[in-house]
Design a protein around this motif. Structure first.
Motif, PDB file in Angstrom:
ATOM      1  N   GLY A  13      24.853  15.505  17.239  1.00  0.00           N
ATOM      2  CA  GLY A  13      24.664  16.620  17.382  1.00  0.00           C
ATOM      3  C   GLY A  13      23.153  17.021  18.170  1.00  0.00           C
ATOM      4  N   ASP A  18      25.107  15.064  23.020  1.00  0.00           N
ATOM      5  CA  ASP A  18      25.913  16.012  23.667  1.00  0.00           C
ATOM      6  C   ASP A  18      26.332  15.742  25.109  1.00  0.00           C
ATOM      7  N   GLU A  65      28.531  18.234   6.282  1.00  0.00           N
ATOM      8  CA  GLU A  65      27.814  18.368   7.680  1.00  0.00           C
ATOM      9  C   GLU A  65      28.061  17.127   8.615  1.00  0.00           C
ATOM     10  N   LYS A  68      31.192  18.528  10.258  1.00  0.00           N
ATOM     11  CA  LYS A  68      31.216  19.679  11.336  1.00  0.00           C
ATOM     12  C   LYS A  68      30.660  19.388  12.713  1.00  0.00           C
ATOM     13  N   THR A  69      29.640  18.245  12.593  1.00  0.00           N
ATOM     14  CA  THR A  69      28.812  17.805  13.880  1.00  0.00           C
ATOM     15  C   THR A  69      29.943  16.999  14.917  1.00  0.00           C
ATOM     16  N   ASP A  71      33.290  17.784  14.479  1.00  0.00           N
ATOM     17  CA  ASP A  71      34.144  19.034  15.265  1.00  0.00           C
ATOM     18  C   ASP A  71      33.415  19.517  16.463  1.00  0.00           C
ATOM     19  N   ARG A  72      31.864  19.889  16.341  1.00  0.00           N
ATOM     20  CA  ARG A  72      31.386  20.364  17.563  1.00  0.00           C
ATOM     21  C   ARG A  72      31.303  19.478  18.693  1.00  0.00           C
ATOM     22  N   ALA A  73      31.361  18.222  18.404  1.00  0.00           N
ATOM     23  CA  ALA A  73      31.476  17.325  19.464  1.00  0.00           C
ATOM     24  C   ALA A  73      32.705  17.239  20.207  1.00  0.00           C
ATOM     25  N   ARG A  74      33.805  17.412  19.299  1.00  0.00           N
ATOM     26  CA  ARG A  74      35.258  17.438  19.891  1.00  0.00           C
ATOM     27  C   ARG A  74      35.387  18.642  20.782  1.00  0.00           C
ATOM     28  N   GLU A  75      34.815  19.733  20.468  1.00  0.00           N
ATOM     29  CA  GLU A  75      34.672  20.917  21.286  1.00  0.00           C
ATOM     30  C   GLU A  75      34.084  20.729  22.607  1.00  0.00           C
ATOM     31  N   ILE A  76      33.078  19.940  22.648  1.00  0.00           N
ATOM     32  CA  ILE A  76      32.416  19.559  23.590  1.00  0.00           C
ATOM     33  C   ILE A  76      33.135  18.765  24.796  1.00  0.00           C
ATOM     34  N   GLU A  79      36.178  20.513  26.355  1.00  0.00           N
ATOM     35  CA  GLU A  79      35.660  21.357  27.415  1.00  0.00           C
ATOM     36  C   GLU A  79      35.745  20.698  28.710  1.00  0.00           C
TER      37      GLU A  79
END
Length: 298
Positions: A13, A18, A65, A68-69, A71-76, A79
């Motif tokens: 995160g 990132d 938690e 969640k980190t 999942d956010r990395a997957r979104e990045i 993109e």
């Protein structure tokens, strides 16, 4: 050892993480192979005295938690590459142990350098150093200031060459990376050898003597690259031989590059390029993401 065609990227995160995720997603997309997000968590030691067992709810919260980190990395990653196949692995314990074990069956491991998250610390300098030194596959380190930009995303792949066995392996990996990216390959050999002497002891080496040595090294480098140029005929190759320290030479050559590749040990036929110490120094100053290639027993 059988390696799967997969890119592993450590996530926690932080901004450096990132950047590493973006770079890894782009690489996996260009190679048409899956990406796996790796994260770990551990109980902060200061929360409980030695011998005490924290309640399961605390571990559950840490895992939640961490997911969640992820999942956010997957979104990045999506993109960067919307059609990319992405998996993940989450483990309790040491990030070093996790990444080293995963490196046994991976194409490469990608890590950020610097930045620390309270959950895992996957981009700590000490973690990066340990994984680079002991992984079973090439490791790419992406610093927080190594973001992909319009100026470098189509840049060359730069490789440091010294004639040793590990350098040969690194050069072949660099050719494969250049081919996958449709990028130019720039091979650099830097040399500073105090053992070269002029006609008499105590005299400065004459320019024609340096030029003769330079010419000899140019011929050696050409022969060194010929076989790989035949194997990768679509890769445009440039080369340079420079009479300066390898860290300065490679850092300079990597300005505007999309990847710098070095081996991790060995002094070979082109004397003066110590890739072990060079790699360690370049991890701190390289202007682009850097891949370190090791032989398994080096």
């Amino acid at each position: 050892m059988t390696h799967d065609d997969i890119v592993i990227v450590a996530v926690d995160g932080s901004p450096a993480s990132d950047n590493a995720v973006r770079w890894a997603a782009n690489t996996a997309m260009k190679r048409n192979i899956p990406l796996r997000l790796a994260a770990s968590y551990s109980m902060p030691q200061f929360l409980y005295a030695e011998g005490m067992i924290p309640p399961q709810e605390v571990f559950d919260d840490l895992q939640r938690e961490t997911l969640k980190t992820v999942d956010r990395a997957r979104e990045i990653a999506l993109e960067v590459a919307p059609d990319l196949r992405i998996g993940h692995a989450v483990a309790e314990g040491s990030p070093i142990d996790m990444l080293l074990e995963m490196s046994r069956e991976a194409t490469m491991v990608v890590m950020g350098s610097r930045g620390l998250n309270g959950l895992s610390g996957l981009v700590l300098g000490s973690v990066s150093a340990a994984v680079v030194s002991h992984a079973y596959c090439p490791v790419v380190v992406v610093r927080e200031d190594n973001a992909v930009t319009d100026a470098n995303k189509y840049g060359p792949v730069v490789v440091g060459v010294d004639g040793s066995d590990v350098s040969r392996q690194a050069t072949e990996v660099a050719f494969a990376e250049a081919a996958a990216r449709g990028a130019q390959l720039h091979a650099v050999h830097a040399w500073v050898d105090t053992q070269i002497q002029g006609p008499g002891a105590g005299y400065a080496v004459a320019d024609d003597h340096w030029q003769a040595v330079q010419s000899e090294k140019n011929q050696l480098l050409g022969r060194y690259l010929d076989e790989l140029m035949e194997k990768y005929p679509d890769v445009e190759v440039t080369k340079s031989i420079t009479r300066e320290g390898p860290v300065r030479a490679l850092a300079g050559a990597a300005e505007g590059a999309q990847l710098l590749v070095t081996g991790s040990h060995g002094r070979g036929g082109f004397k003066g390029m110590l890739l072990g110490s060079t790699s360690r120094a370049l991890l701190q100053v390289a202007p682009c993401p850097m891949m370190v290639v090791r032989t398994q027993d080096s």
